[in-house]
Design an enzyme around this catalytic site. Structure first.
Site, PDB file in Angstrom:
ATOM      1  CG  ASP A 159      -4.097  -0.976  78.638  1.00 29.57           C
ATOM      2  OD1 ASP A 159      -3.050  -0.981  77.718  1.00 29.57           O
ATOM      3  OD2 ASP A 159      -4.846  -0.192  78.780  1.00 29.57           O
ATOM      4  CB  ILE A 160      -5.982   3.001  82.041  1.00 33.33           C
ATOM      5  CG1 ILE A 160      -7.060   3.483  82.905  1.00 33.33           C
ATOM      6  CG2 ILE A 160      -6.276   3.399  80.458  1.00 33.33           C
ATOM      7  CD1 ILE A 160      -6.533   4.885  83.368  1.00 33.33           C
ATOM      8  CG  ASN A 177       0.402  -1.451  69.108  1.00 35.23           C
ATOM      9  OD1 ASN A 177       0.178  -2.213  68.147  1.00 35.23           O
ATOM     10  ND2 ASN A 177      -0.445  -1.076  69.938  1.00 35.23           N
ATOM     11  N   GLY A 234      -1.305   2.443  65.887  1.00 38.06           N
ATOM     12  CA  GLY A 234      -2.003   2.492  67.266  1.00 38.06           C
ATOM     13  C   GLY A 234      -1.139   2.920  68.406  1.00 38.06           C
ATOM     14  CB  SER A 259      -1.810   6.068  71.882  1.00 33.79           C
ATOM     15  OG  SER A 259      -2.045   5.431  72.876  1.00 33.79           O
ATOM     16  CG  HIS A 318       3.766   0.909  75.825  1.00 36.83           C
ATOM     17  ND1 HIS A 318       4.029   1.996  75.119  1.00 36.83           N
ATOM     18  CD2 HIS A 318       2.674   0.571  75.252  1.00 36.83           C
ATOM     19  CE1 HIS A 318       3.266   2.339  74.159  1.00 36.83           C
ATOM     20  NE2 HIS A 318       2.276   1.568  74.041  1.00 36.83           N
ATOM     21  CG  HIS A 334       0.097  -3.647  74.610  1.00 36.97           C
ATOM     22  ND1 HIS A 334      -1.168  -2.822  74.770  1.00 36.97           N
ATOM     23  CD2 HIS A 334       0.906  -2.483  73.818  1.00 36.97           C
ATOM     24  CE1 HIS A 334      -1.205  -1.533  74.455  1.00 36.97           C
ATOM     25  NE2 HIS A 334       0.006  -1.571  73.661  1.00 36.97           N
TER      26      HIS A 334
HETATM   27  P1  DGP Z   1      -0.268   1.884  72.503  1.00 35.60           P
HETATM   28  O1  DGP Z   1      -1.877   2.358  72.012  1.00 35.60           O
HETATM   29  O2  DGP Z   1       0.362   0.746  71.864  1.00 35.60           O
HETATM   30  O3  DGP Z   1       0.504   3.314  72.705  1.00 35.60           O
HETATM   31  O4  DGP Z   1      -0.802   1.510  74.127  1.00 35.60           O
HETATM   32  C1  DGP Z   1      -0.996   2.565  75.196  1.00 35.60           C
HETATM   33  C2  DGP Z   1      -1.478   2.027  76.017  1.00 35.60           C
HETATM   34  O5  DGP Z   1      -1.522   2.929  77.446  1.00 35.60           O
HETATM   35  C3  DGP Z   1      -3.250   1.843  75.825  1.00 35.60           C
HETATM   36  O6  DGP Z   1      -3.528   0.520  75.783  1.00 35.60           O
HETATM   37  C4  DGP Z   1      -3.972   2.535  77.177  1.00 35.60           C
HETATM   38  C5  DGP Z   1      -2.780   2.673  78.178  1.00 35.60           C
HETATM   39  N1  DGP Z   1      -2.918   3.752  78.928  1.00 35.60           N
HETATM   40  C6  DGP Z   1      -3.044   5.011  78.472  1.00 35.60           C
HETATM   41  N2  DGP Z   1      -2.899   5.902  79.444  1.00 35.60           N
HETATM   42  C7  DGP Z   1      -2.864   5.284  80.566  1.00 35.60           C
HETATM   43  C8  DGP Z   1      -2.739   5.647  82.079  1.00 35.60           C
HETATM   44  O7  DGP Z   1      -2.887   6.812  82.578  1.00 35.60           O
HETATM   45  N3  DGP Z   1      -2.664   4.264  82.999  1.00 35.60           N
HETATM   46  C9  DGP Z   1      -2.581   3.240  82.521  1.00 35.60           C
HETATM   47  N4  DGP Z   1      -2.363   2.070  83.329  1.00 35.60           N
HETATM   48  N5  DGP Z   1      -2.638   3.006  81.306  1.00 35.60           N
HETATM   49  C10 DGP Z   1      -2.947   3.748  80.178  1.00 35.60           C
END
Ligand code: DGP
Length: 112
Positions: free
Chosen positions: A30-31, A85, A91, A93, A98, A100
């Protein structure tokens, strides 16, 4: 999906730190990591959320969980949290299913 961030990561069009990949899944960090291990496991095919994935491709749904368990084990964690989520109200987004995987620190329950 042309405009899906995680489809682009799966396709290699956007860089990510990929930690594991299987026939049906890709796992990457996760970024915005919220724990020492914070990995997202996604199906290669596009589904908007976990329920749609489970309905449309049960084997990929199971493989997402197996992949998360394999990553947890590889990173030395017996204890870990798995979160899907579902919906902006809780939450979500990115609307590509996906899972976590969070591990490596104490966690409270219920979550915030
Ligand atoms: P959610 O909020 O459950 O939809 O999680 C989306 C996650 O995705 C959030 O924790 C941050 C991650 N994320 C968003 N953009 C990127 C990206 O460009 N690269 C990576 N590795 N993760 C990302």
């Amino acid at each position: 999906m042309d405009d899906c961030l995680f489809c682009k990561i799966v396709a290699g069009e956007i860089p990510a730190e990929i930690v594991h990949a299987t026939e049906r899944t890709v796992a990457f960090r996760d970024i915005n990591g919220q724990a020492p291990t914070h990995v997202l496991v996604v199906p290669r095919d596009h589904y908007a959320n976990a329920a749609e994935l489970a309905a449309g491709d049960p084997e990929a749904s199971a493989e997402v969980v197996r992949t998360a368990a394999a990553v947890a084990a590889a990173e030395g964690h017996d204890d870990y949290r798995l979160v899907f989520n579902t919906g902006a109200g809780v939450g979500q987004s990115v609307f590509h299913a996906h899972l976590h995987l969070l591990a490596g620190r104490p966690m409270a329950w219920p979550p915030g």
